[in-house]
Design an enzyme around this catalytic site. Sequence first.
Site, PDB file in Angstrom:
ATOM      1  N   GLU A 239       0.855  -1.183   0.000  1.00  0.00           N
ATOM      2  CA  GLU A 239       0.000   0.000   0.000  1.00  0.00           C
ATOM      3  C   GLU A 239       0.890   1.230   0.000  1.00  0.00           C
ATOM      4  OE1 GLU A 239      -2.787   0.199   3.253  1.00  0.00           O
ATOM      5  OE2 GLU A 239      -3.277  -1.914   3.015  1.00  0.00           O
ATOM      6  N   LYS A 241       2.455   4.496   1.302  1.00  0.00           N
ATOM      7  CA  LYS A 241       2.624   5.026   2.661  1.00  0.00           C
ATOM      8  C   LYS A 241       2.419   6.531   2.565  1.00  0.00           C
ATOM      9  CE  LYS A 241       5.538   4.851   6.726  1.00  0.00           C
ATOM     10  NZ  LYS A 241       5.317   6.220   7.172  1.00  0.00           N
ATOM     11  N   ARG A 261      -3.271   9.382  16.942  1.00  0.00           N
ATOM     12  CA  ARG A 261      -2.411   8.269  17.327  1.00  0.00           C
ATOM     13  C   ARG A 261      -2.210   8.159  18.844  1.00  0.00           C
ATOM     14  NH1 ARG A 261       2.623   7.175  13.632  1.00  0.00           N
ATOM     15  NH2 ARG A 261       4.010   6.293  15.164  1.00  0.00           N
ATOM     16  N   GLU A 289      -5.432   7.556   7.489  1.00  0.00           N
ATOM     17  CA  GLU A 289      -4.465   8.642   7.567  1.00  0.00           C
ATOM     18  C   GLU A 289      -5.158   9.908   7.067  1.00  0.00           C
ATOM     19  OE1 GLU A 289      -1.232   7.742   8.508  1.00  0.00           O
ATOM     20  OE2 GLU A 289       0.062   9.306   7.702  1.00  0.00           O
ATOM     21  N   PHE A 328      -7.557   2.712   5.301  1.00  0.00           N
ATOM     22  CA  PHE A 328      -6.846   1.488   4.929  1.00  0.00           C
ATOM     23  C   PHE A 328      -7.242   0.275   5.747  1.00  0.00           C
ATOM     24  CE2 PHE A 328      -3.489   4.178   7.005  1.00  0.00           C
ATOM     25  CZ  PHE A 328      -3.386   3.504   8.209  1.00  0.00           C
ATOM     26  N   ARG A 417       3.923  -3.084  17.424  1.00  0.00           N
ATOM     27  CA  ARG A 417       4.655  -3.067  16.163  1.00  0.00           C
ATOM     28  C   ARG A 417       4.644  -4.505  15.692  1.00  0.00           C
ATOM     29  NH1 ARG A 417       6.558   1.636  14.704  1.00  0.00           N
ATOM     30  NH2 ARG A 417       6.927   3.103  16.363  1.00  0.00           N
TER      31      ARG A 417
HETATM   32  P1  AMP Z   1       6.096   5.913  10.983  1.00  0.00           P
HETATM   33  O1  AMP Z   1       5.277   7.120  11.353  1.00  0.00           O
HETATM   34  O2  AMP Z   1       7.278   6.228  10.145  1.00  0.00           O
HETATM   35  O3  AMP Z   1       6.357   5.021  12.172  1.00  0.00           O
HETATM   36  O4  AMP Z   1       5.218   4.991   9.987  1.00  0.00           O
HETATM   37  C1  AMP Z   1       4.016   4.387  10.361  1.00  0.00           C
HETATM   38  C2  AMP Z   1       2.880   5.293   9.988  1.00  0.00           C
HETATM   39  O5  AMP Z   1       2.678   5.344   8.596  1.00  0.00           O
HETATM   40  C3  AMP Z   1       1.538   4.843  10.494  1.00  0.00           C
HETATM   41  O6  AMP Z   1       1.343   5.119  11.846  1.00  0.00           O
HETATM   42  C4  AMP Z   1       0.586   5.638   9.623  1.00  0.00           C
HETATM   43  O7  AMP Z   1       0.358   6.921  10.205  1.00  0.00           O
HETATM   44  C5  AMP Z   1       1.374   5.859   8.353  1.00  0.00           C
HETATM   45  N1  AMP Z   1       0.779   5.240   7.164  1.00  0.00           N
HETATM   46  C6  AMP Z   1       0.744   5.840   5.969  1.00  0.00           C
HETATM   47  N2  AMP Z   1       0.169   5.069   5.051  1.00  0.00           N
HETATM   48  C7  AMP Z   1      -0.192   3.914   5.662  1.00  0.00           C
HETATM   49  C8  AMP Z   1      -0.838   2.722   5.223  1.00  0.00           C
HETATM   50  N3  AMP Z   1      -1.217   2.526   3.961  1.00  0.00           N
HETATM   51  N4  AMP Z   1      -1.037   1.736   6.151  1.00  0.00           N
HETATM   52  C9  AMP Z   1      -0.633   1.902   7.440  1.00  0.00           C
HETATM   53  N5  AMP Z   1      -0.022   3.015   7.908  1.00  0.00           N
HETATM   54  C10 AMP Z   1       0.199   4.021   7.027  1.00  0.00           C
END
Ligand code: AMP
Length: 575
Positions: A239, A241, A261, A289, A328, A417
């Site tokens: 998917e 990001k 969050r 998101e 999502f 996680r």
């Molecule tokens: P990070 O903030 O770098 O830890 O990355 C995880 C975050 O990516 C998640 O908490 C979401 O806010 C975001 N995210 C963006 N697109 C997606 C997606 N398709 N599925 C799940 N999380 C996503």
Amino acid sequence: MRRWSDLAERVAATTRTSEKTALLADYLRSLTADELPIAAVFLTGRPFPEADQRSAGLGWSAIMTAIGNVASITRGDLGAAYDRHSDLSKAVEDVLVGAGHAPPPEVSPTLPEVAATFAAVESASGPAAKARLLTELLARCDPATAKGIVKVLGRELRIGLREGLVEAAIAKAFDRPLDAVKWAGMLTGDVGRLAELARDDQLDDAELALFHPLKFMLASPAEDAAEILRRLGPEVWVEDKYDGIRAQLHKRGTDVRLYSRDLNDVSAQFPEVVDAARPLGWTGVIDGEILAWKDGLVLPFQSLQARLGRKSPSDAIRAEVPVIFVAFDLLALGPGDDPDGEATVEPLLREPLRERRRRLDAIELPLAGAGGRFIRSHLGVAIDVDALEVAFADSRARRNEGLMVKDPTSIYSPGRRGLGWLKMKKALATIDCVVVGVEVGHGKRHGVLSDYTFAVRDTKTDKLVNIGKAYSGLTDAEIAEMTKWFEAHTIATYGRYRQVEPTVVVEIAFDVIVRSKRHGSGFSLRFPRIAALRPDKSVDEIDTVDTVTALYEGLQHGSELLVTAGARTVPPAAG
Ligand code: AMP
């Protein structure tokens, strides 16, 4: 409360998880009916249950004021003690012992009295009224009890207690299956209620409560595309990001709420999404998101920042930075037709992602581009490294941050996680740090606190360790706002340098990571700059020395694709 503080101390002093669980289980079993839920919630390091929207609204500054009122202690004394311990609750105990604070044991507050005071503090208006209530409470506490209260209020419970450990202790205390405890814990989002259900053998009665946010499933780090396939394959879902902020949408009839969050209600910040969801014909919870989106294009995270941290957006900002909700995942679903608002909602957390997505695709979500405010995440399938890399490049071409790789058979694991989701981003990366110190700037930035010293977490010691210092890359308005905040949350002042309450999360961009003895982390960053304030992230979510080490090693090897715990792709510095 004194017994709770002593128990917290004993658990902290024990390194073995099985011993911690046994100590906690014995303690939980020994409590009275009204003590049990309170003690369990406090053990997770918070004054109120996690999914509860209340917060005591007491910063470190108020705690320090109250301590100063209780005994003749100056901020300087407390600042010096904090420097010795790097822990506010230990500093408080230390200065209270030093000041000879010893109220008679019979006035020491009980757990229900402490909980009642927290509730009163929450509903009191204004810092003065809140500090007065806290002063009255702390005046009755011996230093060890005060330490326990500050641990809970200062969100500083570093005793190795995580929700998982408290759940294990609840299962052991009342001899219930751990899986049943965990499942009920996910649904209720309230460890106090969970303890009661376990005690009364009613875990099966736990229901998913709409408008009580569930914890979000997070993604894990992995090394590279081949590693991802080994872990999640043979077939993985890819998917886009999206570079926005995570949100959970709850809906029953025309009642719609959005949670961030950190499980706060952020509905008022994004009224267009809430309004767009109201008329839809379903009840349930979707995960997604919030993204800044204009004329069919994704706007960068920096644009979205103008929408964060405000109670409600002005018309001008709404027009300038419109937002949409990218769905999502579907976490619960109920009937659309529910006039009394009482129909049962079916939790879907334990359904495989494939099934959750199938049902998400079937609900009504009016699409952005056709006048709506929703899109569903862009989804594809990959079975080899080449396909993963192509999907990554395509996602980047659609102006997204990278790729989320998911196992279609995985369940939704709130707050974990999990290994079911991995994230893939490209170097250069950024790291999320917490600001620990600030200084007055130079030149045009004279008179404002614009130079930030920031830290990451060392998971071995659970301490914050410095990694660098950057001149603010923020706008003048943001710097002015943050200056006020830092002035109100200063712990100690050393000349130009102010040590501040470590709660502001910033995303730091840099060119290179180098090993360095100058900072406690053992690393320093070349050309660090503040890419963004991250009010959507809490200090629990900052990057760790381990992440930095992995990034460092990845950059050493010049790996193209970096998959890290918290890194965001940014353009390299100009020049
Ligand atoms: P990070 O903030 O770098 O830890 O990355 C995880 C975050 O990516 C998640 O908490 C979401 O806010 C975001 N995210 C963006 N697109 C997606 C997606 N398709 N599925 C799940 N999380 C996503």
